[in-house]
Design a protein around this motif. Structure first.
Motif, PDB file in Angstrom:
ATOM      1  N   GLU A 144       0.838  -1.205   0.000  1.00  0.00           N
ATOM      2  CA  GLU A 144       0.000   0.000   0.000  1.00  0.00           C
ATOM      3  C   GLU A 144       0.872   1.254   0.000  1.00  0.00           C
ATOM      4  O   GLU A 144       0.613   2.209  -0.733  1.00  0.00           O
ATOM      5  N   GLN A 145       1.937   1.253   0.822  1.00  0.00           N
ATOM      6  CA  GLN A 145       2.814   2.418   0.887  1.00  0.00           C
ATOM      7  C   GLN A 145       3.554   2.624  -0.435  1.00  0.00           C
ATOM      8  O   GLN A 145       3.688   3.756  -0.909  1.00  0.00           O
ATOM      9  N   LEU A 146       4.024   1.539  -1.041  1.00  0.00           N
ATOM     10  CA  LEU A 146       4.700   1.645  -2.339  1.00  0.00           C
ATOM     11  C   LEU A 146       3.772   2.259  -3.383  1.00  0.00           C
ATOM     12  O   LEU A 146       4.154   3.184  -4.114  1.00  0.00           O
ATOM     13  N   THR A 147       2.544   1.752  -3.453  1.00  0.00           N
ATOM     14  CA  THR A 147       1.584   2.266  -4.436  1.00  0.00           C
ATOM     15  C   THR A 147       1.248   3.730  -4.168  1.00  0.00           C
ATOM     16  O   THR A 147       1.203   4.557  -5.100  1.00  0.00           O
ATOM     17  N   LEU A 148       1.011   4.067  -2.911  1.00  0.00           N
ATOM     18  CA  LEU A 148       0.679   5.452  -2.564  1.00  0.00           C
ATOM     19  C   LEU A 148       1.835   6.390  -2.896  1.00  0.00           C
ATOM     20  O   LEU A 148       1.617   7.506  -3.403  1.00  0.00           O
ATOM     21  N   ASN A 149       3.070   5.961  -2.640  1.00  0.00           N
ATOM     22  CA  ASN A 149       4.217   6.798  -2.969  1.00  0.00           C
ATOM     23  C   ASN A 149       4.314   7.052  -4.472  1.00  0.00           C
ATOM     24  O   ASN A 149       4.629   8.161  -4.913  1.00  0.00           O
ATOM     25  N   LEU A 150       4.057   6.016  -5.273  1.00  0.00           N
ATOM     26  CA  LEU A 150       4.082   6.188  -6.728  1.00  0.00           C
ATOM     27  C   LEU A 150       2.965   7.121  -7.192  1.00  0.00           C
ATOM     28  O   LEU A 150       3.161   7.948  -8.094  1.00  0.00           O
ATOM     29  N   LEU A 151       1.791   7.007  -6.577  1.00  0.00           N
ATOM     30  CA  LEU A 151       0.683   7.902  -6.920  1.00  0.00           C
ATOM     31  C   LEU A 151       1.009   9.343  -6.539  1.00  0.00           C
ATOM     32  O   LEU A 151       0.767  10.282  -7.326  1.00  0.00           O
ATOM     33  N   ASN A 152       1.551   9.545  -5.336  1.00  0.00           N
ATOM     34  CA  ASN A 152       1.903  10.900  -4.898  1.00  0.00           C
ATOM     35  C   ASN A 152       2.997  11.483  -5.783  1.00  0.00           C
ATOM     36  O   ASN A 152       2.985  12.674  -6.104  1.00  0.00           O
ATOM     37  N   ASN A 153       3.935  10.638  -6.185  1.00  0.00           N
ATOM     38  CA  ASN A 153       5.018  11.093  -7.058  1.00  0.00           C
ATOM     39  C   ASN A 153       4.463  11.573  -8.397  1.00  0.00           C
ATOM     40  O   ASN A 153       4.886  12.613  -8.931  1.00  0.00           O
ATOM     41  N   ALA A 154       3.503  10.809  -8.934  1.00  0.00           N
ATOM     42  CA  ALA A 154       2.884  11.208 -10.211  1.00  0.00           C
ATOM     43  C   ALA A 154       2.109  12.510 -10.070  1.00  0.00           C
ATOM     44  O   ALA A 154       2.190  13.405 -10.917  1.00  0.00           O
ATOM     45  N   ARG A 155       1.332  12.631  -8.991  1.00  0.00           N
ATOM     46  CA  ARG A 155       0.550  13.850  -8.767  1.00  0.00           C
ATOM     47  C   ARG A 155       1.452  15.067  -8.616  1.00  0.00           C
ATOM     48  O   ARG A 155       1.216  16.126  -9.227  1.00  0.00           O
TER      49      ARG A 155
END
Length: 505
Positions: A144-155
């Motif tokens: 979950e943290q890995l996915t959220l970090n990738l999403l935040n990075n994209a945003r």
């Protein structure tokens, strides 16, 4: 001890929400060395509590007064601070997280929900394709943290409105996660260093997110990097695609053994974590109540607990653990050993007694390895429900008669064995062995009694009960170690009835 300057600057920056200053201070702190890194991780861990309080009261104020711009901004800043703390602790930690078989879709959707409730994500169109039948051996919280970090990075890479797409699929038989965005792309000069801490192309990010993603991927034996835009079949194609390729998990790996360490001293828990973390999953609890919460989630292979805990004591924890799981195995720690507590530990099925401070940590590790390698002894099935025979290893005729009378008071029938020439019979309901048994004195008597019991309880009687006698009996697996009480047959009978779980006279 004076707080190191970089650490003080980091704490001050976190308190005021100054992210650039926090990033600079954290970078300086990393250069201090491994010791300072660990110190920072511990301090940041402590900061989670006040952050939790700030966040909770901000949410309560939002409920009372309705939605308001300042409160939303406050909550967003607190969440950013929480992310910094979590990312930094993850990078500083050397502990492998526990893993289990899980559907990848669950943590991915959880990350998408967290991403969506962030006010700054309102400008982003998010699409998720995550079928539930793709599984891995992993840790849901870290995925979950890995996915959220990738999403935040994209945003954070996109200044205005934008689009992000998450796709979970298979490459051959290997699960793969794509996170794509239609932003400006990653500059060529950053592509080689983008997974290093504090390397970032945007002003919003902390520079830790991708470094944490790499760390989590490594823990899952996964490969993370940039993928071809053609992997996402959209028109126009995305500017950036992050690809996380997980290993094939056709056969579930061998389960790691679980060690629960219970102590209200953080340093003691850290010692056990560093001592055994590479060999088994080390779970920590600071109190007996917290340990019970852990046990209610599932059994463990071994519990190591301090005797003197705040609230529920170590002995009470051992008792509760046996009620939850009858084969629970417990090692008790104490700096204040006594004959009384050793006898109590025996009655609760404690398998060993560790004395603080530890003389040799290598001996502690050897003890834990031995305890983890041993399987719980199951009760013998040879004796039926009406069986009454108890084998008594005693070469003194007077003592043997008194023990036989004490057993008879609770409906048990003694078979006295004065020599080591034993007659093979069906397994007994229990064994009474004298520590002073002349044909096999002391430890040899314990070994003989344990072998004769065939999994049934065995009780040790000693003419002169000492701490050494009680500890040796405990480590041999005895159900109790008692003084012979030859002057009071009724008292002896009562103690034997407790050990053999019979009705007392």
């Amino acid at each position: 001890m004076e707080t190191p300057a970089p650490l003080a600057q980091l704490l001050q920056a976190l308190e005021v929400g100054d992210l650039p200053a926090a990033r600079a201070a954290a970078a300086a702190l990393q250069r201090v060395g491994a010791h300072s890194t660990q110190l920072a991780a511990e301090v940041l861990h402590e900061l989670r509590q006040p952050l939790l309080g700030v966040k909770a009261y901000a949410q309560l104020l939002a409920e009372d007064g309705g939605p308001s711009g300042p409160l939303r901004l406050l909550l967003a800043q607190v969440e950013r601070m929480e992310q910094i703390v979590s990312d930094y602790i993850r990078l500083a930690s050397e502990r492998p997280a526990p893993q289990q078989r899980l559907s990848l879709a669950a943590p991915i959707w959880a990350a998408a929900r967290l991403f969506s409730i962030n006010p700054d994500s309102a400008r982003i169109s998010l699409e998720v394709e995550a079928p539930e039948d793709i599984t891995i051996q992993g840790n849901a919280r870290l995925i979950e943290q890995l996915t959220l970090n990738l999403l935040n990075n994209a945003r954070d890479a996109m200044a205005g409105r934008g689009r992000v797409k998450v796709v979970l699929t298979l490459e051959g038989s290997s699960p793969v996660l794509y996170v794509a965005d239609w932003g400006p792309g990653i500059p060529e000069d950053l592509r080689e260093r983008m997974f290093e801490p504090y390397v970032t192309a945007n002003k919003r990010g902390t520079g830790l997110g991708l470094a944490v993603c790499r760390r989590i991927a490594q823990e899952h034996r996964a490969q993370i990097g940039l993928g071809s835009p053609g992997l996402i079949r959209d028109v126009p194609p995305p500017a950036t695609v992050f690809r996380v390729l997980f290993p094939t998990t056709d056969a579930p790996p061998t389960r790691r053994q679980r060690l629960l360490v219970v102590d209200d001293e953080t340093i003691i828990r850290m010692v056990f974590r560093d001592l055994m973390g590479k060999e088994c999953e080390v779970i920590e609890a600071a109190s007996g109540e917290e340990a019970l919460d852990q046990l209610r989630q599932g059994p463990v292979d071994l519990i190591v607990t301090d005797k003197n805990l705040p609230g529920l004591s170590g002995l009470e924890l051992a008792q509760q653990a046996r009620r939850l799981y009858s084969n629970s195995r417990v090692i008790l720690m104490t700096g204040y050993p006594s004959l009384v507590t050793t006898q109590q530990a025996l009655e609760l099925g404690v398998v060993d007694y560790l004395l603080k401070p530890f003389d040799d940590i290598r001996q502690v590790r050897a003890l834990l390895r031995t305890a983890l390698s041993e399987q719980p002894v199951l009760p013998s099935l040879g004796a039926g429900p009406e069986a009454r025979r108890v084998d008594v290893l005693e070469d003194n005729p007077t003592t043997a008669r008194i023990i036989s009378e004490a057993l008879a008071l609770v409906g048990l029938e003694a078979r006295v064995l004065p020599t080591i020439e034993l007659t093979a019979l069906a397994s007994p309901v229990g064994v009474v062995v004298s520590w002073d048994f002349a044909p096999a004195y002391g430890r040899k008597a314990l070994e003989l009694g344990k072998a004769l019991a065939q999994g049934a309880p065995f009780v040790v009687l000693a003419e002169h009960l000492t701490m050494e006698t009680a500890l040796e009996s405990l480590r041999a697996g005895a159900a109790a170690c008692l003084p012979k009480l030859l002057s009071d047959t009724t008292a002896l009978s009562r103690e034997l009835s407790r050990a053999f779980k019979r009705d007392a006279p």
